[in-house]
Design an enzyme around this catalytic site. Sequence first.
Site, short mmCIF file in Angstrom:
data_model
loop_
_atom_site.label_atom_id
_atom_site.label_comp_id
_atom_site.label_asym_id
_atom_site.label_seq_id
_atom_site.Cartn_x
_atom_site.Cartn_y
_atom_site.Cartn_z
N HIS A 4 28.15 13.45 28.58
CA HIS A 4 29.04 14.48 27.77
C HIS A 4 28.73 15.99 27.89
CE1 HIS A 4 30.74 16.68 24.16
NE2 HIS A 4 31.69 16.40 24.92
N SER A 5 29.90 16.98 28.39
CA SER A 5 29.41 18.08 28.49
C SER A 5 28.35 18.54 29.49
CB SER A 5 29.06 18.95 26.91
OG SER A 5 28.97 20.15 26.83
N ALA A 6 27.23 19.21 29.19
CA ALA A 6 26.18 19.18 30.00
C ALA A 6 25.66 17.98 30.41
CB ALA A 6 25.00 20.06 29.58
#
Length: 548
Positions: free
Chosen positions: A209-211
């Site tokens: 998730h995200s990075a």
Amino acid sequence: MHLVRWLICLIQLWVQLGAAGSVTLLDPLLIEIPNGKLRGRDNGHYYSYEAIPYAEPPTGELRFEVPKPYKQQWTNTFDATQPPVLCMQWNQFINGTNKLLGVEDCLTVSVYRPKNSSRNNFPVVANLHGGAFMFGGPSQYGHENIMREGSVILVTIGYRLGPLGFVSTGDADLSGNFGLKDQRLALLWIKQNIASFGGEPENILVVGHSAGGASVHLQMLREDFSKLAKAAISFSGNALDPWVIQQGLRGRAFELGRIVGCGQASDSGTLKKCLKSKPAIEIVSAVRSFLVFSYVPFTPFGPAIESPDAPEAFITQHPIDIIKSGKFSQVPWAVTYTTEDGGYNAALLLEKQASSGRELIVDLNDRWFDWAPYLLFYRDSMTTIKDMDDYSRKLRQEYLGDRRFSVESYWDVQRMFTDLLFKNSVTVSVDLHRKYGKSPVYAFVYDNPSEVGVGQILSGRNDVYFGTVHGDDVFLIFNVSFVPANRRPDEEIISRNFIKMLEYFALSTDDTMAYGDCVFQNNVGSKHMQLLSITRDGCENKQLNCFI
């Protein structure tokens, strides 16, 4: 006599099962891997084996180096009952001026295996945590939700963050991407060892998730990723997001050296040697000097394009060029966003300042041209101040028109952040992969606001409607401390559907993917973007006319 033969056969069966890498029948908490035996913990409905080292400690002379596989042989049973520690970081979500957390010796994996299941072996979900490449950790994304469903083994991974993981001078002496190289070594460990925990090495799904999502995409852009995993999902983050591939890292590396007392270094080799001699606490605490205000920019240190002669270089071309070359792993991939992903980090603009009592967003009226390049990550990608100012002016006009920055116009500011930091790159990455790849490419958008999310946490406010912000989907898969445990009935259904989606994708024999009753549509070969919309009312396949 017959009894003796029966006992001999039974013993041989146990030995064969043990040799095949299965969990020990007599004691499921005792696992044997090449380093020796380790003991996990019984948590009622699942077993856990935590903080297992996969690399040598990245300290001393191994700091800022390619990770080395963990080779130590245990003479005693390794205690795998303690939770993993955080890699040293300057954490955005810590109140106060001192945001330092974690330790430098942190390269471990944790394995969570369902109990009381009819299965003996399970598909595997390997999770790369988010945190802007700067903070976070494997325990940030809790395992309880997934273990409750009892359908997959979950493996979480710790990797180096911030300057310890991503400082780079852009040459072979200090090439960077140490955190990404950690991830890759951890994935190799999972492939080689997960059978000992009852996992299926041929059915490994890597998610993030995200990075973490961007990391998944970057891992996938290596041609050998297909040897480590069967499929991949990037939630709200991919390699084409503007905050992922860093520019200007060389200048920041030498500025970091100046801050911690290595100002005399004139070349990368000297700088690296000096930085190795400094306390890790000083290096990580220097992050505060790279923030313009609050935690902006949220990724001052991140992935870099490495020199081709760097030792074990991770990527030597921009992700767009790698995709266009077709030289990346052909594994099924899904990429996602939420309708208001930009709530991270736009929401911090609504925080009231102690000195004036007004929101930060009001200050944008006077500071837009100064702050926008840092908020939206084009400070280092444009060559002149005029170019930056022209782009800043264009963005303000496009999203706000003649209105001022205020609480009343916040929704359009958040829309700007969503488009530029998350949504637009989903379209571009799907378009590129469908043109230059062969394996299925799927996409979905999530639209179902949670009661408490990143928007409320960063702004400290409950009087503003944020919509479906960053993490509202993933936090139904991986439970987090700030999301209420008493979820709505629709969220309980969605949580189960998401977890079943992971299991389905990991086990799929024909590379298909499904959520509930909806089968994802493959974008490869499609003239229109195929996007699955997931809401509290169900799911629906949509076609968008957004390909170039």
